[in-house]
Design a protein around this motif. Sequence first.
Motif, mmCIF file in Angstrom:
data_model
loop_
_atom_site.group_PDB
_atom_site.id
_atom_site.type_symbol
_atom_site.label_atom_id
_atom_site.label_comp_id
_atom_site.label_asym_id
_atom_site.label_seq_id
_atom_site.Cartn_x
_atom_site.Cartn_y
_atom_site.Cartn_z
ATOM 1 N N ARG A 177 -5.110 -1.897 -1.584
ATOM 2 C CA ARG A 177 -4.257 -1.107 -0.690
ATOM 3 C C ARG A 177 -4.521 -1.452 0.778
ATOM 4 N NH1 ARG A 177 -2.362 3.575 -3.418
ATOM 5 N NH2 ARG A 177 -1.641 2.781 -5.438
ATOM 6 N N LEU B 142 -2.833 -4.738 1.426
ATOM 7 C CA LEU B 142 -1.376 -4.578 1.541
ATOM 8 C C LEU B 142 -1.002 -3.848 2.818
ATOM 9 C CD1 LEU B 142 -0.561 -3.588 -2.155
ATOM 10 C CD2 LEU B 142 -0.047 -5.778 -1.008
ATOM 11 N N ARG C 299 -0.688 -6.189 5.603
ATOM 12 C CA ARG C 299 0.578 -6.928 5.586
ATOM 13 C C ARG C 299 1.766 -5.976 5.652
ATOM 14 N NH1 ARG C 299 -2.222 -9.737 1.381
ATOM 15 N NH2 ARG C 299 -0.910 -8.659 -0.163
ATOM 16 N N GLN C 300 1.396 -4.659 5.799
ATOM 17 C CA GLN C 300 2.416 -3.617 5.918
ATOM 18 C C GLN C 300 3.302 -3.554 4.690
ATOM 19 O OE1 GLN C 300 4.586 -4.082 9.612
ATOM 20 N NE2 GLN C 300 2.783 -3.513 10.860
ATOM 21 N N SER C 301 2.633 -3.792 3.547
ATOM 22 C CA SER C 301 3.364 -3.735 2.278
ATOM 23 C C SER C 301 3.292 -2.341 1.664
ATOM 24 C CB SER C 301 2.793 -4.752 1.288
ATOM 25 O OG SER C 301 2.927 -6.058 1.794
ATOM 26 N N VAL C 302 2.308 -1.538 2.078
ATOM 27 C CA VAL C 302 2.197 -0.160 1.608
ATOM 28 C C VAL C 302 2.082 0.730 2.821
ATOM 29 C CG1 VAL C 302 1.171 -0.763 -0.607
ATOM 30 C CG2 VAL C 302 -0.303 -0.335 1.364
ATOM 31 N N SER C 303 2.300 1.982 2.573
ATOM 32 C CA SER C 303 2.217 2.928 3.671
ATOM 33 C C SER C 303 0.753 3.247 3.995
ATOM 34 C CB SER C 303 2.951 4.219 3.309
ATOM 35 O OG SER C 303 2.337 4.849 2.208
#
Length: 341
Positions: free
Chosen positions: A165, A168, A171-175
Amino acid sequence: MSGQPDAGAAINGDFVFGRRFFGGSCLEATMIFTKWKIATATAVLAAMAAAGIWLYQNRTLTVAVVQPEHDIAIKIFGLGTVDARVQSKIGFKVSGTLTELRADHGNYVTVGQLLARIDAAEQKARVAKAHAQVLSAEAAVRVAEAAAHKATVLATQRGRVSERRQALLARQSVSQEAAEDAQLNEGIAKADMLLTASEIEVAKAKLDDARAQHEWESVILNQHELRAPFDGIVVSRSKELGSVLVAGEALFTLVDPQTVWMLAYVDETRAGEIEVGQPVEIRLRSLPQQTFTGRVVRVGIESDRVNEERRVYVGCENCLEASTSANRRKCGSQSVCSSAP
């Protein structure tokens, strides 16, 4: 007839008279002669008796002359008893009813030999309960270890989720909230892992307590058996089967035959001549026809103020064995027979 006596008549008269006179004299002479012979014989016998008595009284006597002796050992006499330096009164450490006897007066026993038992049913139940507690504590430890393993696996899994997490999130893939939840779950998993580790320690402590309790109850159970503390001879037994014994009450008296000695009481006026190492001649009342030898091993420092006697201890290696053997011979087929040396 003319007044002259008749010759015949005179002769007859004289003869008769003279005969009577002569006859009386003869009888008297015979009696005197007999008395004289009796007196003479009595005198001879008296003289012979006197001579015999004189000869008997003045006979030659043979007298044995006692030869003088030199360097005669002075013997000091004293009465005493058979005793032992190592003498123990043994009994149970716990109370109970006597259910088994395996030794009696006069028996030889070896160290560790079972002598008696008391009722142990109640204590056996306690031991069984303690054993069950040990098993329960062992199971609790296994449960705690399993929980700890589960917490460790869960903490590892949540730690990996949190790492992903965070990657991610970079990489700003999850909040941000999802990343923070993952970190929070990882922290909770690690706390659970520490908690389960502590639970394991608690479970192990309880297991140690259960094992200690089980060992304690087992020790108490073993105290329901009485065993010989050393090689020796049973000299007394105070109880019968079925008797109730209190804790510490003596049941047997044991002595070590290797430490048997004689305690003699010697008059204080003669005791000053006694020294350690001097030879001693010993006689036992149970074996009056035998003589044993020993040596003085101790002389009491203080005399008895009432009897004015000093205690003298004499070592004798085979006195007790000989007395016990004689006692057994008198008993025949009996295994036990009382006797005081």
